[in-house]
Design a protein around this motif. Sequence first.
Motif, PDB file in Angstrom:
ATOM      1  N   ALA A 568       3.806   7.865  -0.190  1.00  0.00           N
ATOM      2  CA  ALA A 568       3.110   7.183   0.893  1.00  0.00           C
ATOM      3  C   ALA A 568       4.078   6.705   1.967  1.00  0.00           C
ATOM      4  O   ALA A 568       3.666   6.405   3.088  1.00  0.00           O
ATOM      5  CB  ALA A 568       2.315   6.000   0.350  1.00  0.00           C
ATOM      6  N   TYR A 569       5.360   6.646   1.645  1.00  0.00           N
ATOM      7  CA  TYR A 569       6.370   6.215   2.600  1.00  0.00           C
ATOM      8  C   TYR A 569       6.983   7.391   3.374  1.00  0.00           C
ATOM      9  O   TYR A 569       7.857   7.196   4.206  1.00  0.00           O
ATOM     10  CB  TYR A 569       7.486   5.462   1.885  1.00  0.00           C
ATOM     11  N   VAL A 638       9.905 -12.331   8.075  1.00  0.00           N
ATOM     12  CA  VAL A 638      10.468 -11.120   8.671  1.00  0.00           C
ATOM     13  C   VAL A 638       9.396 -10.033   8.644  1.00  0.00           C
ATOM     14  O   VAL A 638       9.050  -9.517   7.580  1.00  0.00           O
ATOM     15  CB  VAL A 638      11.715 -10.652   7.889  1.00  0.00           C
ATOM     16  N   HIS A 639       8.858  -9.702   9.799  1.00  0.00           N
ATOM     17  CA  HIS A 639       7.850  -8.641   9.887  1.00  0.00           C
ATOM     18  C   HIS A 639       8.570  -7.289   9.868  1.00  0.00           C
ATOM     19  O   HIS A 639       8.734  -6.633  10.898  1.00  0.00           O
ATOM     20  CB  HIS A 639       7.014  -8.801  11.152  1.00  0.00           C
ATOM     21  N   ASN A 640       8.997  -6.892   8.685  1.00  0.00           N
ATOM     22  CA  ASN A 640       9.685  -5.609   8.561  1.00  0.00           C
ATOM     23  C   ASN A 640       8.683  -4.460   8.553  1.00  0.00           C
ATOM     24  O   ASN A 640       7.484  -4.663   8.348  1.00  0.00           O
ATOM     25  CB  ASN A 640      10.551  -5.577   7.306  1.00  0.00           C
ATOM     26  N   LYS A 641       9.178  -3.268   8.776  1.00  0.00           N
ATOM     27  CA  LYS A 641       8.306  -2.095   8.868  1.00  0.00           C
ATOM     28  C   LYS A 641       7.511  -1.921   7.580  1.00  0.00           C
ATOM     29  O   LYS A 641       8.065  -1.980   6.479  1.00  0.00           O
ATOM     30  CB  LYS A 641       9.128  -0.839   9.143  1.00  0.00           C
ATOM     31  N   ARG A 642       6.228  -1.716   7.734  1.00  0.00           N
ATOM     32  CA  ARG A 642       5.349  -1.536   6.575  1.00  0.00           C
ATOM     33  C   ARG A 642       5.683  -0.249   5.836  1.00  0.00           C
ATOM     34  O   ARG A 642       5.758  -0.221   4.607  1.00  0.00           O
ATOM     35  CB  ARG A 642       3.896  -1.525   7.058  1.00  0.00           C
ATOM     36  N   LYS A 643       5.903   0.793   6.575  1.00  0.00           N
ATOM     37  CA  LYS A 643       6.155   2.104   5.968  1.00  0.00           C
ATOM     38  C   LYS A 643       7.665   2.336   5.903  1.00  0.00           C
ATOM     39  O   LYS A 643       8.244   3.093   6.659  1.00  0.00           O
ATOM     40  CB  LYS A 643       5.476   3.180   6.803  1.00  0.00           C
TER      41      LYS A 643
END
Length: 658
Positions: A568-569, A638-643
Amino acid sequence: MPRSHLMDHERFLREFRTPEHVVEPETGAVRAAAGDVTDVADTGTETVSAYLNKRLREIGVGHVMAIPGDYISEWVESLDGESSAGLKRVHPNNEMLATYAADGYGRAVGDSVGCVAVTYGVGALNAVQAVAGAYVENVPLVIVNGTPSPAQFNSQRDQGVLWHHMFDGSYTDLRVLQEVTARAVRIDNPAYAPELIDAALATCVTESRPVYIEIANGMEGYQCQAVSRRQGLKPSPVPQSARSLEEAVDAVVEVLKSSQRLVILGGIELSRYSLQDKLVALAKRLQAPYVSSLLGKSALSEFREDIRFSGVYNGRNSQANVQKLISDADVVLQLGVLETDFNFSGVATADFDPNTAPGLPLAGQIDVRQGAVKINTAANPAQTGELYWGDVSLDAFLGALAEAIDEHFGGKPPGAPYPGLDSGTPWEIPAPGEYPGNDQVTWDSFKSYLQHHYLSQFQESNQPVLLADTGLTFYALNNLKVPEGGYIAQLSWGAIGYTVGANYGVKLAHDAVSHGSGRRVVSVCGDGAFAESVNALGTIAQLGLDSIVFVMANGVFAIEQFLIDADAYCNDAPPPQFAALADVPQTAIWDWAKLAEGFGGVGYTVTTNAELAEVLGKLEEPPTHAATGKPTFTLVAVHNKRKDLPSNTRWKMHCGNG
């Protein structure tokens, strides 16, 4: 309800407090139950509470994480009086978080032991999960539970009175807790109290595992033999077969005669049993590269120059140069390593594929654990199969092998010094310049900025203690450079949210045992993990601690998606969708700065690498709470990348451009 079942104040005192007077069993004379503390020198007795408090202090307890409850109230009240023995009471938010804090206290410093106080039923059973984690990971911890008295159990049996927090009158808490502790005792007669308390606490410090002490209601104020009349408590010697020890050491010496690429792999038992000095003495003789398991990371300081620290081995999640060091080894000497699926101790790959050969990286393996030595067939020069001894102490083995190397090899084996890393360092973390400032934060950029913009500004003596939560966090951060005791993670039990609850326990232990080290404590966790333990922030603020909590707020239980379907990544279009259960919907609507403020701290939200760098620059001076004037915590969402996956975990993706 019959009126006779209602409890007036007098009956309440009778059932929940130590009686003012008791009848001597032999003479029938009436005396005071709790004598004046000044009588101790004359009578050789003291209250059960005073006895327990002194013994807890003696073994390394400084703070008690205490949750209110009438069954435990009398003992907890003793922590605020003259009989506290110097113990300090902390008021956590709930039993699970209280136990996490006590667990962190027990892990933090070599001489510290954690302690949590709960009340019967709703308290103790709420703590069981966290107690089990301490047991699995060999953490010294004492659980003190206030329970119904024998009279209350009898009334439930004879009159059908179900006292509050009771289950069925069959000593449920004792039966449950004895399954997740090394020793569980119940004190319902003061005459037995010293023996039972001593047996439990000696077990705790000997086995480095949780123990459970159940105090029947009203026992706290009764007299028992004084601590001054008894021997001191210390770890009990582990029985050791001289023959088994000699045979095991001789067998290892035979392996060392021919080994050309020896590697030492150290584990968590070295810390739990305070064997670091013996490991260093052995490593200096062997002159072999030393790597740690991830659970054993920071058993020794990675700043040391007198041993050849060569990285952390975490299976396929390890740096490439560390993986090669292990795969090229002809013998790996494992010392105190717990073999767990998260830990990937070196005997298996990080992910088993039944359609391919397992690809075990170890040719010869010597596995030395507390109580046993095992040499696999490949390491056995006689090729007669696996060798095993089940009664060898790790402590005794380390000392005996060092002596044998002196005796047989004049101080170093024939193959020493053994080859180390063929390239690079144990900490291959790209510089922040590799990650553009306007890009969204990723796992890799977060680690780079944390290392180079924050941790690197400290000396070894004052570098913050890093708590890496369960999930991608402890994988992503496995090659940060840390001092001894500077990295804590639950690599076996794996409870998400552990690090937020454990944070203040670690800090209190450092301040108490190290006499105010000033070392800050930094938790890093996912937003799903944080949601489990968010209210621990209130305790951190109340205590006036300058802790830092980073929350990787990507809105997904990333580790669960990694386990379910790592593809999924992938960058392929269109990619597989994340599994619905992996979403963390509630944190998407949280105002992180206001949340931190509501708990008494300061909060920031960052999305880009440049924003992260700016906030890291503000962490040097801890904020102060306006009302209390004390230091307080900093929360960084920290809003890091979801994917996104940490680069060291992308091996599990099967997409072409993963």
